[in-house]
Design an enzyme around this catalytic site. Structure first.
Site, PDB file in Angstrom:
ATOM      1  N   SER A 134       0.932  -1.203  -0.210  1.00 17.58           N
ATOM      2  CA  SER A 134       0.348  -0.422  -0.222  1.00 17.58           C
ATOM      3  C   SER A 134       0.816   1.203   0.142  1.00 17.58           C
ATOM      4  CB  SER A 134      -0.756  -0.069   1.251  1.00 17.58           C
ATOM      5  OG  SER A 134      -1.628   1.548   1.526  1.00 17.58           O
ATOM      6  N   TYR A 177      -2.320  -0.947  10.993  1.00 18.76           N
ATOM      7  CA  TYR A 177      -2.413  -1.108   8.966  1.00 18.76           C
ATOM      8  C   TYR A 177      -1.029  -0.953   8.192  1.00 18.76           C
ATOM      9  CZ  TYR A 177      -3.816  -1.204   4.278  1.00 18.76           C
ATOM     10  OH  TYR A 177      -3.887  -1.625   3.019  1.00 18.76           O
TER      11      TYR A 177
HETATM   12  P1  NDP Z   1     -11.329  -5.710  -0.375  1.00 23.22           P
HETATM   13  O1  NDP Z   1     -12.290  -5.963   0.703  1.00 23.22           O
HETATM   14  O2  NDP Z   1     -12.096  -5.485  -1.580  1.00 23.22           O
HETATM   15  O3  NDP Z   1     -10.265  -7.545  -0.631  1.00 23.22           O
HETATM   16  C1  NDP Z   1      -9.846  -8.139   0.427  1.00 23.22           C
HETATM   17  C2  NDP Z   1      -9.794  -9.255   0.377  1.00 23.22           C
HETATM   18  O4  NDP Z   1      -8.688 -10.328   1.121  1.00 23.22           O
HETATM   19  C3  NDP Z   1     -11.136  -9.994   0.382  1.00 23.22           C
HETATM   20  O5  NDP Z   1     -11.520 -11.140  -0.990  1.00 23.22           O
HETATM   21  C4  NDP Z   1     -11.324 -10.740   1.642  1.00 23.22           C
HETATM   22  O6  NDP Z   1     -11.823 -12.148   1.472  1.00 23.22           O
HETATM   23  C5  NDP Z   1      -9.177 -11.442   2.262  1.00 23.22           C
HETATM   24  N1  NDP Z   1     -10.054 -11.106   2.968  1.00 23.22           N
HETATM   25  C6  NDP Z   1      -9.690 -10.793   4.170  1.00 23.22           C
HETATM   26  N2  NDP Z   1      -8.925 -11.574   4.973  1.00 23.22           N
HETATM   27  C7  NDP Z   1      -9.059 -12.519   4.369  1.00 23.22           C
HETATM   28  C8  NDP Z   1      -8.110 -13.096   5.388  1.00 23.22           C
HETATM   29  N3  NDP Z   1      -7.405 -13.863   6.733  1.00 23.22           N
HETATM   30  N4  NDP Z   1      -7.726 -14.907   4.853  1.00 23.22           N
HETATM   31  C9  NDP Z   1      -7.943 -15.221   3.335  1.00 23.22           C
HETATM   32  N5  NDP Z   1      -8.698 -14.075   3.082  1.00 23.22           N
HETATM   33  C10 NDP Z   1      -9.002 -12.827   3.379  1.00 23.22           C
HETATM   34  O7  NDP Z   1      -9.800  -5.373  -0.350  1.00 23.22           O
HETATM   35  P2  NDP Z   1      -9.332  -4.726  -1.389  1.00 23.22           P
HETATM   36  O8  NDP Z   1      -9.296  -5.486  -2.968  1.00 23.22           O
HETATM   37  O9  NDP Z   1      -9.364  -3.209  -1.604  1.00 23.22           O
HETATM   38  O10 NDP Z   1      -7.724  -5.121  -0.454  1.00 23.22           O
HETATM   39  C11 NDP Z   1      -6.812  -6.507  -1.440  1.00 23.22           C
HETATM   40  C12 NDP Z   1      -5.437  -5.692  -0.811  1.00 23.22           C
HETATM   41  O11 NDP Z   1      -5.271  -4.869  -1.329  1.00 23.22           O
HETATM   42  C13 NDP Z   1      -5.631  -5.555   0.697  1.00 23.22           C
HETATM   43  O12 NDP Z   1      -4.012  -6.618   1.326  1.00 23.22           O
HETATM   44  C14 NDP Z   1      -5.670  -4.506   1.423  1.00 23.22           C
HETATM   45  O13 NDP Z   1      -4.683  -3.751   2.715  1.00 23.22           O
HETATM   46  C15 NDP Z   1      -4.811  -3.755   0.156  1.00 23.22           C
HETATM   47  N6  NDP Z   1      -5.318  -2.549  -0.873  1.00 23.22           N
HETATM   48  C16 NDP Z   1      -6.367  -1.897  -0.772  1.00 23.22           C
HETATM   49  C17 NDP Z   1      -6.712  -0.139  -0.560  1.00 23.22           C
HETATM   50  C18 NDP Z   1      -7.441   0.228  -1.299  1.00 23.22           C
HETATM   51  O14 NDP Z   1      -7.428   1.536  -1.140  1.00 23.22           O
HETATM   52  N7  NDP Z   1      -8.181  -0.476  -1.054  1.00 23.22           N
HETATM   53  C19 NDP Z   1      -5.176   0.087  -1.237  1.00 23.22           C
HETATM   54  C20 NDP Z   1      -3.105  -0.442  -1.290  1.00 23.22           C
HETATM   55  C21 NDP Z   1      -3.646  -1.776  -0.686  1.00 23.22           C
HETATM   56  P3  NDP Z   1     -12.714 -12.502   2.271  1.00 23.22           P
HETATM   57  O15 NDP Z   1     -13.799 -11.669   3.295  1.00 23.22           O
HETATM   58  O16 NDP Z   1     -13.178 -14.152   1.402  1.00 23.22           O
HETATM   59  O17 NDP Z   1     -11.624 -13.846   3.326  1.00 23.22           O
HETATM   60  C1  8X3 Z   2      -5.411   0.965   1.748  1.00 24.65           C
HETATM   61  C2  8X3 Z   2      -5.031   2.646   0.987  1.00 24.65           C
HETATM   62  O1  8X3 Z   2      -4.686   5.413   2.014  1.00 24.65           O
HETATM   63  O2  8X3 Z   2      -6.631   4.169   3.026  1.00 24.65           O
HETATM   64  O3  8X3 Z   2      -3.773   0.706   1.789  1.00 24.65           O
HETATM   65  O4  8X3 Z   2      -4.173   3.637   3.820  1.00 24.65           O
HETATM   66  S1  8X3 Z   2      -5.093   4.292   2.433  1.00 24.65           S
END
Ligand code: NDP
Ligand code: 8X3
Length: 255
Positions: A142, A155
């Protein structure tokens, strides 16, 4: 001899970036191993994509080391030679100051973003090394890994771990042909904020309303790009922000 399509193993394929990557790699003809905790979403994805490409789904909580081993052990032959591991599963919980944070939330974030990612990586390393040249680990960190902001505490720190772990892995994987890429997106419109704010739809709407955040498909495009570079090239870190997002100044507490 028939040639098998390359295999990508995706954690957190049930939503957001992971789901968009399932679609992007299906479009490119890859075989998909799709994992996550929500079985019904995995089944729906399988129904949607299996006409195009081979799809194997497995319910998996990445925090459970035994379950990770069992899922990898049980991969059907056509899905065993994993070429790309996409470590995407992750979450934030809460956005208030550290001094008001729930310690259980912190533990969940660390267990998922750090321990879970390490569990899956270590379990698949022998396979990735066997595949060798062209194989890749792509870790989703991130912008929060490098840029602090109020309420990011554990986080952001968990994502800094992902960033440094990615670099350190590269050192150890020298000579194996296995690439390691850390992709660090900024504000992206997924279920991330809904999860972080424990189902508060208005928090989601306030954050993404009236601006143009990154979309999951934008990240999927970058993941696909990094995964399909010529095998002698490695993107170490790729940071991606929407144009509407940039840095602000340092905080000063004045009397
Ligand atoms: P979502 O919440 O849409 O997706 C998160 C995914 O992670 C889901 O498929 C969920 O599946 C899975 N997940 C969460 N906990 C577990 C677990 N214990 N075991 C297996 N799977 C798990 O969020 P994003 O697509 O945005 O997030 C994806 C990644 O990107 C994360 O690592 C997040 O930190 C990162 N990120 C997101 C940003 C944003 O602004 N959206 C920016 C930068 C990074 P399920 O609940 O079915 O297990
Ligand atoms: C998710 C982006 O700015 O919410 O990784 O931390 S931020």
């Amino acid at each position: 001899m028939t040639s098998h399509p390359p295999v990508i193993f995706i954690t957190g394929a049930t939503s957001g970036f992971g789901q968009a990557c399932a679609h992007r790699f299906a479009e490119a003809g890859w075989a998909l191993v799709l994992t996550g905790r929500r079985r019904e979403r995995l089944d729906a994805l399988q129904r949607e994509l299996e006409d195009k490409v081979p799809v194997h789904v497995a319910e998996l909580d990445v925090r459970d080391r035994g379950a990770v081993a069992a899922v990898v052990e049980a991969l059907p032959p056509a899905f065993r030679q994993v070429r790309v591991l996409l470590n995407n599963a992750g979450l934030a919980l809460g956005a208030g100051p550290a001094q008001e944070a729930d310690l259980d939330d912190w533990q969940t974030v660390i267990d998922t973003n750090v321990t879970g990612l390490v569990n899956v990586t270590r379990t698949l390393l022998p396979t990735l090394i066997e595949v060798g040249r062209g194989a890749a680990i792509i870790n989703i960190s991130s912008t929060a890994a490098l840029w602090p902001y109020p309420g990011s505490h554990v986080y952001g720190a968990s994502k800094a771990f992902v960033n440094q772990f990615s670099y350190n892995l590269r050192c150890d994987l020298k000579g194996t042909g296995v690439r390691v890429t850390d992709i660090g997106p900024g504000m992206a419109e997924t279920e991330f904020t809904l999860v972080r704010m424990k189902g508060d739809q208005s928090a989601h709407d306030r954050l993404y309303g009236g601006v143009e955040p990154i979309q999951p498909e934008d990240v999927a495009e970058q993941v696909h790009h990094a995964a399909t570079l010529p095998p002698h090239l490695n993107i170490n870190r790729l940071e991606l922000m929407p144009v509407c997002q940039s840095w602000s100044g340092l905080n000063i507490d004045r009397d």
